[in-house]
Structure formats: C-alpha cells, structure tokens
Scaffold this motif. Sequence first.
Motif, PDB file in Angstrom:
ATOM      1  N   PHE A   1       0.697  -1.335   0.143  1.00 20.63           N
ATOM      2  CA  PHE A   1       0.213  -0.030   0.152  1.00 20.63           C
ATOM      3  C   PHE A   1       0.527   1.211  -0.216  1.00 20.63           C
ATOM      4  CE2 PHE A   1      -2.082  -3.545   2.302  1.00 20.63           C
ATOM      5  CZ  PHE A   1      -2.862  -3.864   1.704  1.00 20.63           C
ATOM      6  N   ALA A   2       0.438   1.907   0.094  1.00 22.21           N
ATOM      7  CA  ALA A   2       0.971   3.250  -0.258  1.00 22.21           C
ATOM      8  C   ALA A   2       1.606   4.131   0.694  1.00 22.21           C
ATOM      9  CB  ALA A   2      -0.059   4.238  -0.922  1.00 22.21           C
ATOM     10  N   ASP A   3       0.941   3.718   2.455  1.00 21.99           N
ATOM     11  CA  ASP A   3       2.079   3.979   3.305  1.00 21.99           C
ATOM     12  C   ASP A   3       2.636   3.367   3.470  1.00 21.99           C
ATOM     13  OD1 ASP A   3       0.451   1.865   4.072  1.00 21.99           O
ATOM     14  OD2 ASP A   3      -0.723   2.607   5.618  1.00 21.99           O
ATOM     15  N   GLY A   4       3.287   1.889   2.841  1.00 19.69           N
ATOM     16  CA  GLY A   4       4.400   1.468   2.949  1.00 19.69           C
ATOM     17  C   GLY A   4       3.895  -0.014   3.660  1.00 19.69           C
ATOM     18  N   THR A   5       2.728   0.004   4.456  1.00 21.04           N
ATOM     19  CA  THR A   5       2.280  -1.922   5.141  1.00 21.04           C
ATOM     20  C   THR A   5       1.930  -2.571   3.424  1.00 21.04           C
ATOM     21  OG1 THR A   5      -0.258  -0.511   5.058  1.00 21.04           O
ATOM     22  CG2 THR A   5       1.275  -0.063   6.827  1.00 21.04           C
ATOM     23  N   ALA A   6       1.963  -3.485   4.171  1.00 20.89           N
ATOM     24  CA  ALA A   6       1.654  -4.658   3.091  1.00 20.89           C
ATOM     25  C   ALA A   6       0.955  -5.856   3.967  1.00 20.89           C
ATOM     26  CB  ALA A   6       2.923  -5.077   2.825  1.00 20.89           C
ATOM     27  N   VAL A   7       0.467  -6.276   3.024  1.00 19.56           N
ATOM     28  CA  VAL A   7      -0.271  -7.890   3.907  1.00 19.56           C
ATOM     29  C   VAL A   7      -0.163  -8.702   2.773  1.00 19.56           C
ATOM     30  CG1 VAL A   7      -2.613  -6.839   2.481  1.00 19.56           C
ATOM     31  CG2 VAL A   7      -2.439  -9.165   4.403  1.00 19.56           C
ATOM     32  N   GLY A   8       0.263  -9.722   3.279  1.00 22.66           N
ATOM     33  CA  GLY A   8       0.409 -11.368   2.219  1.00 22.66           C
ATOM     34  C   GLY A   8      -0.070 -12.375   3.217  1.00 22.66           C
ATOM     35  N   ARG A   9      -0.178 -13.577   2.300  1.00 21.69           N
ATOM     36  CA  ARG A   9      -0.821 -15.150   3.005  1.00 21.69           C
ATOM     37  C   ARG A   9       0.039 -16.216   1.396  1.00 21.69           C
ATOM     38  NH1 ARG A   9      -5.158 -17.821   1.518  1.00 21.69           N
ATOM     39  NH2 ARG A   9      -5.930 -17.399  -0.780  1.00 21.69           N
ATOM     40  N   SER A  10       0.065 -17.014   1.971  1.00 21.86           N
ATOM     41  CA  SER A  10       0.612 -18.499   1.467  1.00 21.86           C
ATOM     42  C   SER A  10      -0.137 -19.329   2.124  1.00 21.86           C
ATOM     43  CB  SER A  10       2.212 -18.055   1.366  1.00 21.86           C
ATOM     44  OG  SER A  10       2.101 -19.480   1.157  1.00 21.86           O
ATOM     45  N   ASP A  11      -0.363 -20.382   1.177  1.00 22.42           N
ATOM     46  CA  ASP A  11      -0.719 -21.310   1.227  1.00 22.42           C
ATOM     47  C   ASP A  11       0.122 -22.590   2.423  1.00 22.42           C
ATOM     48  OD1 ASP A  11      -3.445 -20.802   0.006  1.00 22.42           O
ATOM     49  OD2 ASP A  11      -3.115 -22.295  -1.943  1.00 22.42           O
ATOM     50  N   GLY A  12       1.420 -22.430   2.378  1.00 27.69           N
ATOM     51  CA  GLY A  12       2.089 -23.131   3.024  1.00 27.69           C
ATOM     52  C   GLY A  12       2.764 -22.458   3.715  1.00 27.69           C
ATOM     53  N   ALA A  13       2.862 -21.597   4.229  1.00 36.09           N
ATOM     54  CA  ALA A  13       3.225 -20.370   5.542  1.00 36.09           C
ATOM     55  C   ALA A  13       2.847 -20.298   6.539  1.00 36.09           C
ATOM     56  CB  ALA A  13       3.886 -19.600   4.879  1.00 36.09           C
ATOM     57  N   PHE A  14       2.659 -20.047   7.437  1.00 37.01           N
ATOM     58  CA  PHE A  14       1.353 -19.071   8.668  1.00 37.01           C
ATOM     59  C   PHE A  14      -0.127 -19.496   8.360  1.00 37.01           C
ATOM     60  CE2 PHE A  14       4.725 -16.007   6.148  1.00 37.01           C
ATOM     61  CZ  PHE A  14       5.782 -16.593   7.031  1.00 37.01           C
ATOM     62  N   SER A  15      -0.065 -21.096   8.540  1.00 35.59           N
ATOM     63  CA  SER A  15      -1.639 -21.393   8.501  1.00 35.59           C
ATOM     64  C   SER A  15      -1.989 -21.462   7.693  1.00 35.59           C
ATOM     65  CB  SER A  15      -2.124 -21.371   9.935  1.00 35.59           C
ATOM     66  OG  SER A  15      -1.433 -21.591  10.918  1.00 35.59           O
ATOM     67  N   GLY A  16      -1.375 -20.132   6.485  1.00 32.78           N
ATOM     68  CA  GLY A  16      -2.427 -20.065   5.709  1.00 32.78           C
ATOM     69  C   GLY A  16      -3.415 -18.992   5.331  1.00 32.78           C
TER      70      GLY A  16
END
Length: 292
Positions: free
Chosen positions: A237-252
């Motif tokens: 995002f423009a404010d420098g924050t982010a969000v991510g997701r992966s099926d194989g990491a961090f319980s999805g």
Amino acid sequence: MTAVEAEAGRLKEEADEPGWEVDPDDEWGVAVITTVGRQLKLRREAAGMRAIEFGRIVGYGEDMVYKIEGGKRIPRQEFLDKADKVLNAGGLIAAAWEDVKKVRYPKTVRQLGKLEGRAVEIGVYECNIIAGLLQTPEHARAVIGAAQPPYSPDDVERMVAARLDRRAVFERDPAPALSFVLEEGVLRRPIGGKMVWRQQLERLLEVGRLHNVVLQVMPMNCDTHSGLDGRIELLKFADGTAVGRSDGAFSGRPTSDPRQLRILELRYGTIRAQALSPCESLAFIEQLLGET
C-alpha cells in the motif's frame, strides 16, 4: 393482465431460490438487508397488498417475499426495481440497491476487494488455477461450478459476479503495479471446454500486454521451485504497509508481520526469477493458443 403484471412475466424465472442468503456472521450485511426488508414490508402493508399477491406481480413466490422482508435473503436489483414500481415508492426502494450491492458478496470477498482497491502493488503466484483477477466469466463459472459438494446455481452466479467485480483493479487510475506467475500445467488444462479455454488464453494475452502488468509462466521443466507449497499473494500500500498470504506458510492466514512478509517476498521473488521472462511467457501463451 395489467402492464405491470405483463412486465413481471418477462422476469427471469427463479421461483425456487431467487436472491442470496445472508451470512449471519456478517453483522453489517445483516443490518443492511434487515433494514431494506423492513421497509419493503411496511410499504407493502401500507399499500394493502398481501405477500402472495405482491409476489405474483413481481415474479417471486410468497415464501421468498417473506424471506426478503425478514432479512434472510439478499434481494436482486431487478426485484427492488420491480417492487418500487408496484408499490409506487418513487425510487426509494430502487435506491436501496446502492446499499444492498455493497453487502451482496461474502464478507471475506468484500475485504479482499477493498485491499486490492487500495494496493499500489499486487503480486500473485497461482499453482492450481488461473488467478481469479485474470479469469474470464466463463472460466470462473467453470472453476467454481466444479466444486464438490457443488454450489447451488444461484451461489455460483454470486461468486462469479464477486470475482468479476474485483477486476475493477485493472481500471484504476493511477494504475497499480500487477504481477502474476502461473503454472504451465494450469494453462494447458482446458477447463470449461475448448472455446472457454481459448477465450481465457486470449484474456491472458490481453492483460499481459498492459503497461502495468507483468505476466509470467512457470515452465514444467523447472524441476523444483519456491512455490511448491502453494499460492502466494502480496499486496503493498501507499503508506508503506503490506499484507501477504501463502497456502504453505503461517497456517495460510493473511499476515502483516514484517518478518513473515520478508519470507513471502523472498519466495515470490525467487519464483519470478525461476519463471519464464514476460516476453517468453506471452510467446508461450500465443503458442498454446495456436495449438488449439
């Protein structure tokens, strides 16, 4: 037969299950649909119409009218437009669609759409299907319709519509930076039949040529790569924050933890490095299209 009744007769027949179910855990959605349903009931009763009579005119069964008025079902736009005319509401009932359409899709889909609508960068690696943002309506319908146990036809259409609405990300100005990595095997599977498959490949070529899109293919002759655990999504995002997701990491589960995001960024960056270049990828898709 009155003109209103004649027009109602031309409505698409959905006597059994028109409308969409309300998720009881979606508090905002429940509040909106309950309010709209209450207003419909008050206006119908004020007009001196029984539910069975009202339903016959607008093309819905009596039971469905009660479900909509009781906030149990999400009304479609055509229902609200017809109800507005039948009840002489002067546009007030029809205008409720502006609120209804904001909650017609499941809560999780709305949340994802909002995130994509704010993101300045979106990166997606997809291993089993073509990424939802890239799907044509026909391909999306075939993918969703293949689920087991199967969704009802009405729910399939709801989910397809929600997926297509997310494609508004391609029309944003300024345009976000979008990157996609798709597995070769996914592109070779003719989901929905030959014609649907061709249209989907043509859509990939169209999107892949946009100035703000990078589309890559992971070839099957790459014996191993960093995406074997499953899908990866990254939104910045423009404010420098982010969000991510992966099926194989961090319980999805979605994560905004900087340490976990660095892991996902490393994996996604490695996947992109291992995939065909954008030019090679478009050439590969063109080759597939020519073979059909």
